[in-house]
Design an enzyme around this catalytic site. Structure first.
Site, PDB file in Angstrom:
ATOM      1  N   LYS A  13       0.835  -1.211   0.000  1.00 59.74           N
ATOM      2  CA  LYS A  13       0.000   0.000   0.000  1.00 59.74           C
ATOM      3  C   LYS A  13       0.870   1.263   0.000  1.00 59.74           C
ATOM      4  O   LYS A  13       0.653   2.176  -0.785  1.00 59.74           O
ATOM      5  CB  LYS A  13      -0.920   0.022   1.245  1.00 59.74           C
ATOM      6  CG  LYS A  13      -1.834  -1.182   1.367  1.00 59.74           C
ATOM      7  CD  LYS A  13      -2.729  -1.105   2.604  1.00 59.74           C
ATOM      8  CE  LYS A  13      -1.995  -1.128   3.923  1.00 59.74           C
ATOM      9  NZ  LYS A  13      -1.295  -2.396   4.242  1.00 59.74           N
ATOM     10  N   ARG A  88      -9.633   0.802   8.455  1.00 64.48           N
ATOM     11  CA  ARG A  88      -9.379  -0.599   8.817  1.00 64.48           C
ATOM     12  C   ARG A  88     -10.526  -1.290   9.519  1.00 64.48           C
ATOM     13  O   ARG A  88     -10.404  -2.454   9.887  1.00 64.48           O
ATOM     14  CB  ARG A  88      -8.168  -0.677   9.744  1.00 64.48           C
ATOM     15  CG  ARG A  88      -6.926  -0.215   9.039  1.00 64.48           C
ATOM     16  CD  ARG A  88      -5.721  -0.617   9.834  1.00 64.48           C
ATOM     17  NE  ARG A  88      -4.596   0.069   9.287  1.00 64.48           N
ATOM     18  CZ  ARG A  88      -3.459  -0.519   8.991  1.00 64.48           C
ATOM     19  NH1 ARG A  88      -3.273  -1.787   9.219  1.00 64.48           N
ATOM     20  NH2 ARG A  88      -2.474   0.182   8.474  1.00 64.48           N
ATOM     21  N   ARG A 126      12.485  -9.192   3.928  1.00 60.34           N
ATOM     22  CA  ARG A 126      13.356  -8.359   3.073  1.00 60.34           C
ATOM     23  C   ARG A 126      13.420  -6.931   3.609  1.00 60.34           C
ATOM     24  O   ARG A 126      14.473  -6.315   3.640  1.00 60.34           O
ATOM     25  CB  ARG A 126      12.845  -8.354   1.628  1.00 60.34           C
ATOM     26  CG  ARG A 126      13.363  -9.539   0.814  1.00 60.34           C
ATOM     27  CD  ARG A 126      13.289  -9.259  -0.684  1.00 60.34           C
ATOM     28  NE  ARG A 126      11.941  -8.968  -1.142  1.00 60.34           N
ATOM     29  CZ  ARG A 126      11.055  -9.902  -1.516  1.00 60.34           C
ATOM     30  NH1 ARG A 126      11.382 -11.178  -1.497  1.00 60.34           N
ATOM     31  NH2 ARG A 126       9.852  -9.561  -1.931  1.00 60.34           N
ATOM     32  N   ARG A 139      11.085  -1.147  12.434  1.00 65.87           N
ATOM     33  CA  ARG A 139       9.809  -0.847  13.096  1.00 65.87           C
ATOM     34  C   ARG A 139       9.541  -1.846  14.227  1.00 65.87           C
ATOM     35  O   ARG A 139       9.775  -3.047  14.053  1.00 65.87           O
ATOM     36  CB  ARG A 139       8.676  -0.955  12.070  1.00 65.87           C
ATOM     37  CG  ARG A 139       8.306   0.355  11.431  1.00 65.87           C
ATOM     38  CD  ARG A 139       7.369   0.185  10.259  1.00 65.87           C
ATOM     39  NE  ARG A 139       6.097  -0.459  10.555  1.00 65.87           N
ATOM     40  CZ  ARG A 139       5.098  -0.569   9.693  1.00 65.87           C
ATOM     41  NH1 ARG A 139       5.223  -0.052   8.473  1.00 65.87           N
ATOM     42  NH2 ARG A 139       3.987  -1.183  10.024  1.00 65.87           N
ATOM     43  N   ARG A 150      -0.616  -9.085  13.074  1.00 62.86           N
ATOM     44  CA  ARG A 150      -1.209  -8.019  12.234  1.00 62.86           C
ATOM     45  C   ARG A 150      -2.037  -8.628  11.106  1.00 62.86           C
ATOM     46  O   ARG A 150      -3.071  -8.089  10.719  1.00 62.86           O
ATOM     47  CB  ARG A 150      -0.090  -7.111  11.688  1.00 62.86           C
ATOM     48  CG  ARG A 150       0.477  -6.179  12.751  1.00 62.86           C
ATOM     49  CD  ARG A 150       1.871  -5.647  12.406  1.00 62.86           C
ATOM     50  NE  ARG A 150       1.955  -4.913  11.171  1.00 62.86           N
ATOM     51  CZ  ARG A 150       3.089  -4.685  10.509  1.00 62.86           C
ATOM     52  NH1 ARG A 150       4.252  -5.141  10.973  1.00 62.86           N
ATOM     53  NH2 ARG A 150       3.082  -4.004   9.386  1.00 62.86           N
TER      54      ARG A 150
HETATM   55  P1  AP5 Z   1       4.807  -1.562   1.801  1.00 65.83           P
HETATM   56  O1  AP5 Z   1       4.559  -0.699   0.635  1.00 65.83           O
HETATM   57  O2  AP5 Z   1       5.461  -0.968   3.005  1.00 65.83           O
HETATM   58  O3  AP5 Z   1       3.460  -2.301   2.247  1.00 65.83           O
HETATM   59  P2  AP5 Z   1       2.290  -1.813   3.161  1.00 65.83           P
HETATM   60  O4  AP5 Z   1       1.075  -2.512   2.687  1.00 65.83           O
HETATM   61  O5  AP5 Z   1       2.254  -0.314   3.220  1.00 65.83           O
HETATM   62  O6  AP5 Z   1       2.809  -2.430   4.543  1.00 65.83           O
HETATM   63  P3  AP5 Z   1       2.860  -1.899   6.001  1.00 65.83           P
HETATM   64  O7  AP5 Z   1       3.604  -2.935   6.789  1.00 65.83           O
HETATM   65  O8  AP5 Z   1       3.354  -0.496   6.109  1.00 65.83           O
HETATM   66  O9  AP5 Z   1       1.319  -1.940   6.324  1.00 65.83           O
HETATM   67  P4  AP5 Z   1       0.541  -1.931   7.619  1.00 65.83           P
HETATM   68  O10 AP5 Z   1      -0.844  -1.773   7.161  1.00 65.83           O
HETATM   69  O11 AP5 Z   1       0.769  -3.087   8.528  1.00 65.83           O
HETATM   70  O12 AP5 Z   1       1.217  -0.707   8.414  1.00 65.83           O
HETATM   71  P5  AP5 Z   1       0.728   0.736   8.815  1.00 65.83           P
HETATM   72  O13 AP5 Z   1       1.924   1.559   8.964  1.00 65.83           O
HETATM   73  O14 AP5 Z   1      -0.350   1.206   7.914  1.00 65.83           O
HETATM   74  O15 AP5 Z   1       5.626  -2.832   1.286  1.00 65.83           O
HETATM   75  C1  AP5 Z   1       6.113  -3.811   2.174  1.00 65.83           C
HETATM   76  C2  AP5 Z   1       7.492  -4.270   1.697  1.00 65.83           C
HETATM   77  O16 AP5 Z   1       7.372  -4.983   0.472  1.00 65.83           O
HETATM   78  C3  AP5 Z   1       8.470  -3.118   1.423  1.00 65.83           C
HETATM   79  O17 AP5 Z   1       9.768  -3.520   1.785  1.00 65.83           O
HETATM   80  C4  AP5 Z   1       8.370  -2.913  -0.107  1.00 65.83           C
HETATM   81  O18 AP5 Z   1       9.553  -2.410  -0.646  1.00 65.83           O
HETATM   82  C5  AP5 Z   1       8.072  -4.314  -0.589  1.00 65.83           C
HETATM   83  N1  AP5 Z   1       7.192  -4.361  -1.761  1.00 65.83           N
HETATM   84  C6  AP5 Z   1       6.126  -3.542  -2.016  1.00 65.83           C
HETATM   85  N2  AP5 Z   1       5.536  -3.928  -3.173  1.00 65.83           N
HETATM   86  C7  AP5 Z   1       6.223  -5.008  -3.630  1.00 65.83           C
HETATM   87  C8  AP5 Z   1       6.093  -5.846  -4.782  1.00 65.83           C
HETATM   88  N3  AP5 Z   1       5.113  -5.668  -5.684  1.00 65.83           N
HETATM   89  N4  AP5 Z   1       6.966  -6.856  -4.939  1.00 65.83           N
HETATM   90  C9  AP5 Z   1       7.955  -7.073  -4.012  1.00 65.83           C
HETATM   91  N5  AP5 Z   1       8.150  -6.296  -2.912  1.00 65.83           N
HETATM   92  C10 AP5 Z   1       7.284  -5.290  -2.722  1.00 65.83           C
HETATM   93  O19 AP5 Z   1       0.052   0.465  10.250  1.00 65.83           O
HETATM   94  C11 AP5 Z   1       0.838   0.103  11.364  1.00 65.83           C
HETATM   95  C12 AP5 Z   1      -0.018   0.042  12.624  1.00 65.83           C
HETATM   96  O20 AP5 Z   1      -0.605   1.332  12.880  1.00 65.83           O
HETATM   97  C13 AP5 Z   1      -1.215  -0.912  12.609  1.00 65.83           C
HETATM   98  O21 AP5 Z   1      -0.848  -2.244  12.914  1.00 65.83           O
HETATM   99  C14 AP5 Z   1      -2.100  -0.273  13.688  1.00 65.83           C
HETATM  100  O22 AP5 Z   1      -1.642  -0.583  14.982  1.00 65.83           O
HETATM  101  C15 AP5 Z   1      -1.897   1.220  13.451  1.00 65.83           C
HETATM  102  N6  AP5 Z   1      -2.879   1.798  12.512  1.00 65.83           N
HETATM  103  C16 AP5 Z   1      -2.598   2.415  11.333  1.00 65.83           C
HETATM  104  N7  AP5 Z   1      -3.726   2.831  10.730  1.00 65.83           N
HETATM  105  C17 AP5 Z   1      -4.752   2.462  11.547  1.00 65.83           C
HETATM  106  C18 AP5 Z   1      -6.162   2.582  11.452  1.00 65.83           C
HETATM  107  N8  AP5 Z   1      -6.774   3.195  10.421  1.00 65.83           N
HETATM  108  N9  AP5 Z   1      -6.913   2.069  12.474  1.00 65.83           N
HETATM  109  C19 AP5 Z   1      -6.336   1.482  13.549  1.00 65.83           C
HETATM  110  N10 AP5 Z   1      -5.004   1.324  13.688  1.00 65.83           N
HETATM  111  C20 AP5 Z   1      -4.203   1.809  12.700  1.00 65.83           C
END
Ligand code: AP5
Length: 197
Positions: A13, A88, A126, A139, A150
């Site tokens: 994302k 979410r 990775r 992180r 998660r």
């Molecule tokens: P990346 O682009 O970082 O993926 P992502 O889906 O953004 O993953 P996140 O781990 O950031 O998502 P998340 O939803 O758990 O975290 P968030 O910060 O939102 O890609 C991942 C990896 O793969 C990278 O290394 C990238 O380079 C690689 N990659 C990408 N595309 C690829 C491809 N096509 N092929 C190969 N490699 C690829 O949330 C964290 C925490 O915050 C939550 O757990 C919760 O506690 C809280 N939180 C955030 N928002 C809310 C909400 N709305 N409500 C409640 N709690 C919330």
């Protein structure tokens, strides 16, 4: 365009949102980034959410409402924005609909990135290796145990958004298993189609 990027942790994302910022010029609203900034700054909000995030749970809908409503009132959101992992729960989806309605706006599109769980774990590992290699801090929620938690939280609390948005006719699924460029081009085709409507 007001767009939601939906998908499990590690689906890409953030990667795809950043690319849409560069190509379409609308801002990325990542609640994960906003909450991590609050934690790093040591603010009361950061103190409130740190343990919840570290164990892989979701912070409350009330906290998300507070940060999202304030952010989308900013001028740079006037021409649209990308909600990256910012919706979410069904409660949050209803809140966004309500807030947008008050502003006489509406959500245009929800893109779900579909990726297998084992590939998600490979991407996590990775990301951890790359972060360490760059000498940056990993992180707190990026370890395999919390990552599995998660994923479970996603299945239980976020996946119900898929039928919710399907019913509204706003959901488009994208195969997220391809390369970053392949996924980007599938998303671009959908964004072009919606923009032309
Ligand atoms: P990346 O682009 O970082 O993926 P992502 O889906 O953004 O993953 P996140 O781990 O950031 O998502 P998340 O939803 O758990 O975290 P968030 O910060 O939102 O890609 C991942 C990896 O793969 C990278 O290394 C990238 O380079 C690689 N990659 C990408 N595309 C690829 C491809 N096509 N092929 C190969 N490699 C690829 O949330 C964290 C925490 O915050 C939550 O757990 C919760 O506690 C809280 N939180 C955030 N928002 C809310 C909400 N709305 N409500 C409640 N709690 C919330």
């Amino acid at each position: 365009m007001i767009l939601i990027l939906l998908g499990p942790p590690g689906a890409g994302k953030g990667t795809q949102a950043q690319r849409i910022v560069d190509t379409r010029g609308i801002p990325q609203l990542s609640t994960g980034d906003m909450l991590r900034e609050a934690i790093s700054s040591g603010s009361p909000l950061g103190k409130k959410v740190q343990n919840i995030m570290d164990r892989g749970d979701l912070v409350s809908d009330e906290v998300i409402e507070q940060i999202i409503t304030a952010r989308i009132k900013e001028r740079d959101c006037d021409g649209g924005f990308i909600l990256d992992g910012a919706v979410r729960t069904v409660g949050q989806a209803k809140m966004i609909d309500r807030v947008l309605k008050k502003q006489k706006r509406a959500l245009d599109l929800v893109i779900e990135l579909v990726v297998d769980e084992e590939e998600l774990v490979n991407r996590l590992n990775r990301r951890i290796e790359e972060t360490r290699a760059a000498g940056k801090p990993v992180r707190a929620d990026d370890n395999e145990e919390t990552f599995r938690k998660r994923q479970a939280v996603y299945r239980e609390q976020t996946a119900p958004l898929i039928p919710y948005y399907e019913k509204q006719g706003k959901l488009r699924k994208v195969d997220g298993m391809g390369t970053v460029a392949e996924v980007a081009s599938a998303i671009d085709a959908i964004l072009d189609e919606i923009a032309a409507e």
